[in-house]
Design a protein around this motif. Structure first.
Motif, PDB file in Angstrom:
ATOM      1  N   HIS A 233     -61.193-121.606  11.022  1.00 25.76           N
ATOM      2  CA  HIS A 233     -62.010-121.710  12.228  1.00 25.76           C
ATOM      3  C   HIS A 233     -63.417-121.162  12.024  1.00 25.76           C
ATOM      4  N   ARG A 234     -63.490-119.948  11.523  1.00 25.10           N
ATOM      5  CA  ARG A 234     -64.804-119.320  11.399  1.00 25.10           C
ATOM      6  C   ARG A 234     -65.658-120.032  10.356  1.00 25.10           C
ATOM      7  N   GLU A 235     -65.050-120.436   9.271  1.00 19.31           N
ATOM      8  CA  GLU A 235     -65.794-121.155   8.239  1.00 19.31           C
ATOM      9  C   GLU A 235     -66.412-122.427   8.813  1.00 19.31           C
TER      10      GLU A 235
ATOM     11  N   SER B 276     -68.321-118.472  17.639  1.00 21.33           N
ATOM     12  CA  SER B 276     -68.376-118.455  16.188  1.00 21.33           C
ATOM     13  C   SER B 276     -68.581-117.074  15.601  1.00 21.33           C
ATOM     14  N   ASP B 277     -69.175-116.161  16.360  1.00 18.03           N
ATOM     15  CA  ASP B 277     -69.524-114.862  15.796  1.00 18.03           C
ATOM     16  C   ASP B 277     -69.702-113.850  16.917  1.00 18.03           C
TER      17      ASP B 277
ATOM     18  N   GLU C 262     -61.214-116.646  18.323  1.00 12.23           N
ATOM     19  CA  GLU C 262     -61.901-116.890  17.078  1.00 12.23           C
ATOM     20  C   GLU C 262     -62.460-118.294  17.124  1.00 12.23           C
ATOM     21  N   ALA C 263     -63.472-118.531  16.320  1.00  5.43           N
ATOM     22  CA  ALA C 263     -64.132-119.823  16.343  1.00  5.43           C
ATOM     23  C   ALA C 263     -63.135-120.937  16.089  1.00  5.43           C
TER      24      ALA C 263
END
Length: 221
Positions: free
Chosen positions: A17-19, A47-48, A164-165
């Protein structure tokens, strides 16, 4: 961008997800992105940490481009917060600058003519988006709208924690729970209880989620 959009479902299902979100933000020339539903009433995707805190600031203060945008222009651009937002959203502009954010851009997340929420992106430097970035941001918003419409809470879905993203979590679930507690405790409507909760968080200089958790901790176990 097309490759990223095609890979959204695979990235989410594969736990990347975050990537995916970081790559997407960078492709748009942004520092981060977040999705809130119902004019900022619920943060479901980010995302952050800066994106989440920026949405928290808009939610707590009840001001900012993400909650005010009427989308006469898509995206709604605030390319220089110091110049373009100081009078309209003074508290939000100050909070954003404290986070190192100098430009904010908002796209509608919608299904047909129905607006589901907003995709908000930020930059640490002032300046407008290019036409291509503006168009690509709308494509991302449309892809995420499909993801949100397909989401249903299941046994493994978190409904009370930070998301989380790429996943859909109810980041402000505790805020809504604390609003209900205040409504009962003070004998006021939910809308007024929410206003009081936001005001308390602002007065204490804390995120509204932190204030909500404190109220919930006071409940008898």
């Amino acid at each position: 961008m097309q490759e990223l959009l095609v890979g959204l479902e695979e990235a989410v299902d594969g736990g990347r997800h975050r990537e995916w979100a970081v790559q997407c933000a960078h492709a748009l020339g942004l520092g981060g992105i977040a999705v809130s539903l119902r004019w900022g009433a619920e943060l479901v995707w980010f995302s952050d940490g800066v994106s989440a805190r920026l949405e928290d600031a808009q939610f707590t203060l009840g001001q900012g481009p993400g909650v005010a945008a009427e989308f006469t222009d898509v995206p709604h651009q605030v390319p220089d917060l110091a110049r373009d937002a100081a009078e309209e959203w003074p508290q939000f502009a100050a909070e954003a600058r404290d986070l190192g954010v100098w430009a904010v851009f908002v796209w509608p997340v919608r299904s047909g003519a129905v607006r589901l929420g907003s995709l908000t992106g930020y930059r640490r430097t002032p300046g407008p988006l290019t036409p291509q970035q503006s168009a690509d941001g709308l494509r991302v918003a449309d892809a995420l709208a499909g993801r949100l419409l397909a989401w249903r809470p299941g046994n493994e879905s978190s409904t009370d924690g930070q998301g989380e993203a790429g996943t859909v979590d109810l980041h402000w679930a505790e805020v809504h729970q604390a609003t209900g507690v205040l409504s009962c405790r003070l004998g006021v409507p939910l809308g007024e209880a929410m206003v009081r909760l936001r005001a308390q968080a602002f007065a204490e200089g804390r995120a509204v989620t932190e204030t909500a958790r404190e109220i919930l901790r006071e409940l008898p176990s």
